[in-house]
Design a protein around this motif. Structure first.
Motif, PDB file in Angstrom:
ATOM      1  N   LEU A  48       0.825  -1.221   0.000  1.00 16.58           N
ATOM      2  CA  LEU A  48       0.000   0.000   0.000  1.00 16.58           C
ATOM      3  C   LEU A  48       0.855   1.266   0.000  1.00 16.58           C
ATOM      4  O   LEU A  48       1.832   1.355   0.738  1.00 16.58           O
ATOM      5  N   VAL A  49       0.460   2.210  -0.817  1.00 16.17           N
ATOM      6  CA  VAL A  49       1.119   3.522  -0.802  1.00 16.17           C
ATOM      7  C   VAL A  49       0.051   4.611  -0.675  1.00 16.17           C
ATOM      8  O   VAL A  49      -1.136   4.357  -0.848  1.00 16.17           O
ATOM      9  N   CYS A  50       0.501   5.807  -0.374  1.00 19.93           N
ATOM     10  CA  CYS A  50      -0.414   6.940  -0.325  1.00 19.93           C
ATOM     11  C   CYS A  50      -0.937   7.181  -1.744  1.00 19.93           C
ATOM     12  O   CYS A  50      -0.147   7.285  -2.685  1.00 19.93           O
ATOM     13  N   PRO A  51      -2.260   7.235  -1.910  1.00 25.62           N
ATOM     14  CA  PRO A  51      -2.788   7.423  -3.267  1.00 25.62           C
ATOM     15  C   PRO A  51      -2.374   8.760  -3.884  1.00 25.62           C
ATOM     16  O   PRO A  51      -2.377   8.911  -5.097  1.00 25.62           O
ATOM     17  N   LYS A  85       2.195   8.470  -3.495  1.00 25.11           N
ATOM     18  CA  LYS A  85       2.748   7.145  -3.795  1.00 25.11           C
ATOM     19  C   LYS A  85       3.907   6.750  -2.873  1.00 25.11           C
ATOM     20  O   LYS A  85       4.752   5.938  -3.235  1.00 25.11           O
ATOM     21  N   ILE A 126      -9.859  -2.615   7.799  1.00 29.65           N
ATOM     22  CA  ILE A 126      -9.838  -2.311   6.368  1.00 29.65           C
ATOM     23  C   ILE A 126      -9.338  -0.886   6.158  1.00 29.65           C
ATOM     24  O   ILE A 126      -9.967   0.064   6.606  1.00 29.65           O
ATOM     25  N   PRO A 127      -8.189  -0.744   5.495  1.00 29.96           N
ATOM     26  CA  PRO A 127      -7.705   0.610   5.244  1.00 29.96           C
ATOM     27  C   PRO A 127      -8.599   1.330   4.227  1.00 29.96           C
ATOM     28  O   PRO A 127      -8.997   0.729   3.234  1.00 29.96           O
ATOM     29  N   VAL A 128      -8.934   2.561   4.533  1.00 32.15           N
ATOM     30  CA  VAL A 128      -9.714   3.368   3.595  1.00 32.15           C
ATOM     31  C   VAL A 128      -8.732   4.303   2.892  1.00 32.15           C
ATOM     32  O   VAL A 128      -8.306   5.303   3.447  1.00 32.15           O
ATOM     33  N   MET A 129      -8.360   3.929   1.686  1.00 32.29           N
ATOM     34  CA  MET A 129      -7.304   4.659   0.987  1.00 32.29           C
ATOM     35  C   MET A 129      -7.880   5.753   0.096  1.00 32.29           C
ATOM     36  O   MET A 129      -7.598   5.795  -1.105  1.00 32.29           O
ATOM     37  N   LEU A 130      -8.689   6.597   0.669  1.00 33.11           N
ATOM     38  CA  LEU A 130      -9.277   7.706  -0.083  1.00 33.11           C
ATOM     39  C   LEU A 130      -8.714   9.014   0.451  1.00 33.11           C
ATOM     40  O   LEU A 130      -8.737   9.251   1.660  1.00 33.11           O
ATOM     41  N   VAL A 131      -8.249   9.855  -0.461  1.00 27.72           N
ATOM     42  CA  VAL A 131      -7.661  11.134  -0.063  1.00 27.72           C
ATOM     43  C   VAL A 131      -8.665  11.965   0.752  1.00 27.72           C
ATOM     44  O   VAL A 131      -8.310  12.591   1.752  1.00 27.72           O
TER      45      VAL A 131
END
Lengths: 236, 56
Positions: free
Chosen positions: B11-14, B17, B44-49
């Protein structure tokens, strides 16, 4: 072992629940969905064990659940969160460059705005390894019935209302977008050539006429006339 | 159980990165470049900015 995580749904999943998992035979798009999924399963089954796959816009994660024992498959969706589905946006994928050998984008692009479509394609390009493949399915705004309607009535038949499919386009435009994002078309086929009148009957009685739907696709496999296009691209 | 370590590895920062790391006893994933913390809800990671908070 952790307990199964609670599921959180937004968008269409909030309204209809897990409609891809609990398939209703009388759903008007069920015959096309069934034909599409058969092709996707064949594609995934042919991949080597441990292949890194991203299902971008995976919904409930039906394929993630099904193939996780054999493939390194990740699912992401902006409208779903579950045990094996992370919530994330296609226009800003939370994965480093070249993380996946294959990416699926199944009936997703039409849900994005015209502005977001090229962003999503360039993100998919970024997370794929060079030579990796992108497998796309997308409905075609200019399928046969829609073309006939345009000739007679002066407007195309949208594949769904504007709120659901804001990015609806004739298939040729999707091909251009993919090419501009750095993808090269490897294979393209169509599902469901929408011959007028027969199409209306199939939409009305999907469960009863699924055989006719299959037969039409076999008889007239002209992608531009079909409701759904299945495309395989190579990342250049 | 915390976030799946195999997932955390990729996983990276959307946004930028950069790889993210666990903070707040597993309740968040932080990007050191833009200092955004992505929430982890029920593992669950929520990878939304839009869902991230910026922390020092």
């Amino acid at each position: 072992m952790s307990l199964p995580s609670p599921v959180s749904r937004t968008g269409e999943y909030a309204v209809r629940g897990d409609y891809h998992r609990d398939l209703a035979a009388d759903w008007e798009f069920a015959p096309t969905y069934v034909a599409k999924m058969a092709g996707v399963r064949r594609y995934l089954s042919a991949l080597g064990a441990g292949t890194r796959v991203l299902d971008a816009g995976c919904g409930e994660g039906v394929l993630v659940d099904e193939f996780r024992d054999r493939l390194a498959i990740e699912g992401i969706d902006p409208n779903y969160e579950g045990e094996r589905v992370r919530r994330g946006s296609l226009t800003a994928l939370p994965f480093p460059d070249a993380s996946f050998q294959r990416a699926l984008c199944l009936d997703v692009l039409e849900h994005l705005s015209f502005d977001d479509q090229p962003r999503a394609l360039s993100e998919l390009h970024r997370v794929l390894t060079p030579g990796g493949e992108l497998y796309v399915t997308v409905p075609n705004l200019a399928h046969l019935q829609s073309r006939v309607h345009f000739l007679l009535m002066g407007r195309l038949i949208r594949t769904a209302n504007l709120a659901k499919h804001p990015g609806d386009r004739p298939i040729g435009e999707y091909l251009d977008l993919a090419r501009r994002a750095g993808f090269e078309l490897v294979e393209r086929r169509g599902i469901f050539p929408t011959v007028p009148i027969i199409t209306r009957a199939i939409r009305r009685h999907p469960a009863r006429l699924i055989g006719l739907h299959r037969w039409l696709t076999r008889l007239l496999p002209i992608p531009g006339w079909c409701f759904l296009n299945v495309m395989r691209f190579r990342r250049a | 159980m915390a976030v799946d370590p195999a997932l955390l590895e990729i996983l990276v920062c959307p946004l930028c990165k950069t790889p993210v790391h666990v903070v707040h006893d597993g309740a968040g994933l932080k990007c050191d470049t833009c200092r955004r913390v992505y929430p982890v809800k029920d593992d669950i990671p929520v990878m939304l900015v839009d869902e991230a908070s910026v922390e020092d």
